[in-house]
Design an enzyme around this catalytic site. Sequence first.
Site, PDB file in Angstrom:
ATOM      1  N   ASN A  37     -51.606 -31.872   9.289  1.00 20.10           N
ATOM      2  CA  ASN A  37     -51.409 -31.943   7.844  1.00 20.10           C
ATOM      3  C   ASN A  37     -50.630 -33.195   7.426  1.00 20.10           C
ATOM      4  O   ASN A  37     -49.525 -33.437   7.908  1.00 20.10           O
ATOM      5  CB  ASN A  37     -50.649 -30.680   7.397  1.00 20.10           C
ATOM      6  N   HIS A 122     -47.861 -13.655   2.681  1.00 22.43           N
ATOM      7  CA  HIS A 122     -46.864 -14.444   1.947  1.00 22.43           C
ATOM      8  C   HIS A 122     -46.634 -13.865   0.553  1.00 22.43           C
ATOM      9  O   HIS A 122     -47.590 -13.553  -0.150  1.00 22.43           O
ATOM     10  CB  HIS A 122     -47.355 -15.870   1.738  1.00 22.43           C
ATOM     11  N   ARG A 147     -43.607 -12.252   4.287  1.00 24.27           N
ATOM     12  CA  ARG A 147     -42.612 -13.330   4.193  1.00 24.27           C
ATOM     13  C   ARG A 147     -42.296 -13.557   2.721  1.00 24.27           C
ATOM     14  O   ARG A 147     -43.211 -13.758   1.920  1.00 24.27           O
ATOM     15  CB  ARG A 147     -43.175 -14.619   4.811  1.00 24.27           C
ATOM     16  N   ASP A 209     -38.511 -17.962   5.679  1.00 24.24           N
ATOM     17  CA  ASP A 209     -38.589 -19.302   6.272  1.00 24.24           C
ATOM     18  C   ASP A 209     -37.568 -20.199   5.584  1.00 24.24           C
ATOM     19  O   ASP A 209     -37.681 -20.481   4.386  1.00 24.24           O
ATOM     20  CB  ASP A 209     -40.013 -19.844   6.058  1.00 24.24           C
ATOM     21  N   GLU A 261     -43.020 -24.252  14.790  1.00 26.57           N
ATOM     22  CA  GLU A 261     -44.345 -24.658  14.307  1.00 26.57           C
ATOM     23  C   GLU A 261     -44.610 -26.142  14.542  1.00 26.57           C
ATOM     24  O   GLU A 261     -45.763 -26.565  14.589  1.00 26.57           O
ATOM     25  CB  GLU A 261     -44.541 -24.280  12.833  1.00 26.57           C
ATOM     26  N   HIS A 311     -47.866 -20.012  14.085  1.00 21.79           N
ATOM     27  CA  HIS A 311     -48.004 -20.639  12.774  1.00 21.79           C
ATOM     28  C   HIS A 311     -49.434 -20.429  12.281  1.00 21.79           C
ATOM     29  O   HIS A 311     -50.382 -20.732  13.000  1.00 21.79           O
ATOM     30  CB  HIS A 311     -47.718 -22.133  12.955  1.00 21.79           C
ATOM     31  N   ASP A 315     -53.084 -24.850   6.243  1.00 24.32           N
ATOM     32  CA  ASP A 315     -53.423 -26.238   6.547  1.00 24.32           C
ATOM     33  C   ASP A 315     -53.941 -26.421   7.971  1.00 24.32           C
ATOM     34  O   ASP A 315     -54.000 -27.547   8.474  1.00 24.32           O
ATOM     35  CB  ASP A 315     -52.235 -27.166   6.253  1.00 24.32           C
TER      36      ASP A 315
HETATM   37  C1  GCO Z   1     -45.115 -21.941   7.490  1.00 23.26           C
HETATM   38  C2  GCO Z   1     -44.849 -23.380   7.283  1.00 23.26           C
HETATM   39  C3  GCO Z   1     -45.787 -24.174   6.446  1.00 23.26           C
HETATM   40  C4  GCO Z   1     -45.605 -25.647   6.742  1.00 23.26           C
HETATM   41  C5  GCO Z   1     -46.889 -26.390   6.721  1.00 23.26           C
HETATM   42  C6  GCO Z   1     -46.749 -27.806   7.219  1.00 23.26           C
HETATM   43  O1  GCO Z   1     -44.228 -21.293   8.024  1.00 23.26           O
HETATM   44  O2  GCO Z   1     -46.205 -21.499   7.179  1.00 23.26           O
HETATM   45  O3  GCO Z   1     -43.524 -23.740   7.287  1.00 23.26           O
HETATM   46  O4  GCO Z   1     -45.705 -23.877   5.095  1.00 23.26           O
HETATM   47  O5  GCO Z   1     -44.714 -26.259   5.857  1.00 23.26           O
HETATM   48  O6  GCO Z   1     -47.833 -25.689   7.482  1.00 23.26           O
HETATM   49  O7  GCO Z   1     -47.982 -28.414   7.364  1.00 23.26           O
HETATM   50 MG    MG Z   2     -42.565 -22.354   8.633  1.00 22.02          MG
END
Ligand code: GCO
Ligand code: MG
Length: 401
Positions: A37, A122, A147, A209, A261, A311, A315
């Site tokens: 990304n 989310h 989350r 997060d 991640e 993760h 993206d």
């Molecule tokens: C998560 C992440 C994402 C990242 C993104 C970066 O926990 O899903 O922190 O939101 O910021 O995938 O490319």
């Molecule tokens: Mg994250």
Amino acid sequence: MRITAARVVVCRIGRNFATLVMETDEGVTGLGDATLNGRELSVVSYLQDHVIPLLIGRDASAIEDTWQFLWRTSYWRRGPVQIAALSAVDLALWDIKGKALGAPVYQLLGGRSRAGVMAYGHASGATPEAAVDAAHAVLEAGYLAVRLQCGLPGMPGIYGVDGHVRPAGAGFDGPYQEQWSTTRYLRTIPRLFELARAALGEDVHLLHDAHHRLTPSEAGWLGRRLEDHRMFWLEDAVAGDLQQSYRVVRQHTCVPLAIGEVFTSVFDCELLVREQLIDYLRVSPVHCGGITGLRKIAAFAEPYLVKTGCHGAADMSPITMAAALHAGISLHNVGIQEHAHHHSLAHEAFRHAWSFSNGYLDPGEAPGLGVEFDEELATRHPYRREYLPAVRAEDGTVGNW
Ligand code: GCO
Ligand code: MG
């Protein structure tokens, strides 16, 4: 079976994806995700200019040998660009092997070791109340884990939520500027989870997060205040560049900790795992060396009782989700899988056998990774340069996104 050709298809369906399509002399085609990304084209070049020429004529069945060859002969290894390219090749080779043998990849990894991979959805909102409202909808959709992220008082946007990558009408393709205040954040998040636990009940798994924004002592302070709300995890409380930072966090809180991640290999988490400073590893098969890389990391973590929680942001393409689920259904030390939603068209461009129901994800029974790529549809949606947001604190200093 020999590799005869490989190409990278770049498209933007909701967001940018880079897809490796690998062909063999037996007519079996493999797919790999190569998406990094915000830096997508660097991986495309790495594959096209440096890796694909090495693949032509290689034995497509020799996955470990190809993995080791690309890992070691690059000399400059462990960087995210090299690893994303290596991951794409690894995923395509597992896909080919499964299709050639007529088996879903998880069967080649030891078969099922669980009924399903628990997923988390989310919920985001401008205020704690709005985030809790959004969480109700996530639970109604069947999730057992959610989350929660919310905005900070007096600051625009919802911090750390990637919907801000493309602000509507921004009129330029530079990074979105996000504002940040640690003071306001530390005031807000304990209240968010106090509300969430009271409103959502005792059974739901709650995650958060922190997006690499805290110092170790701030993380310890926050972790302590979240303990009574029985979090599933607190993610990326502190950036993992200095692994020993987590010694301080761990000394001050027993909230479960997740990180990783952005990790690309076992070397990024060696001390974290060996000293049992974390509970969950966020490594994703597209950024840690494919299914082969993920299995190496998971095997190292298993005796230390550290589980995976891959993760799964939007993206990375549905190919990565397929890979994570074939690994996830077969590995023993799996905790949870992030499930962010792709653009509806992405489900058409990458038709997949994996599915979600009643809180769990399943890789499905299709041979290989179980994803079919509509290349024609993808190429009708061209790449556009995009950046992750930039973060600035109240005094103007640049922070971690
Ligand atoms: C998560 C992440 C994402 C990242 C993104 C970066 O926990 O899903 O922190 O939101 O910021 O995938 O490319
Ligand atoms: Mg994250």
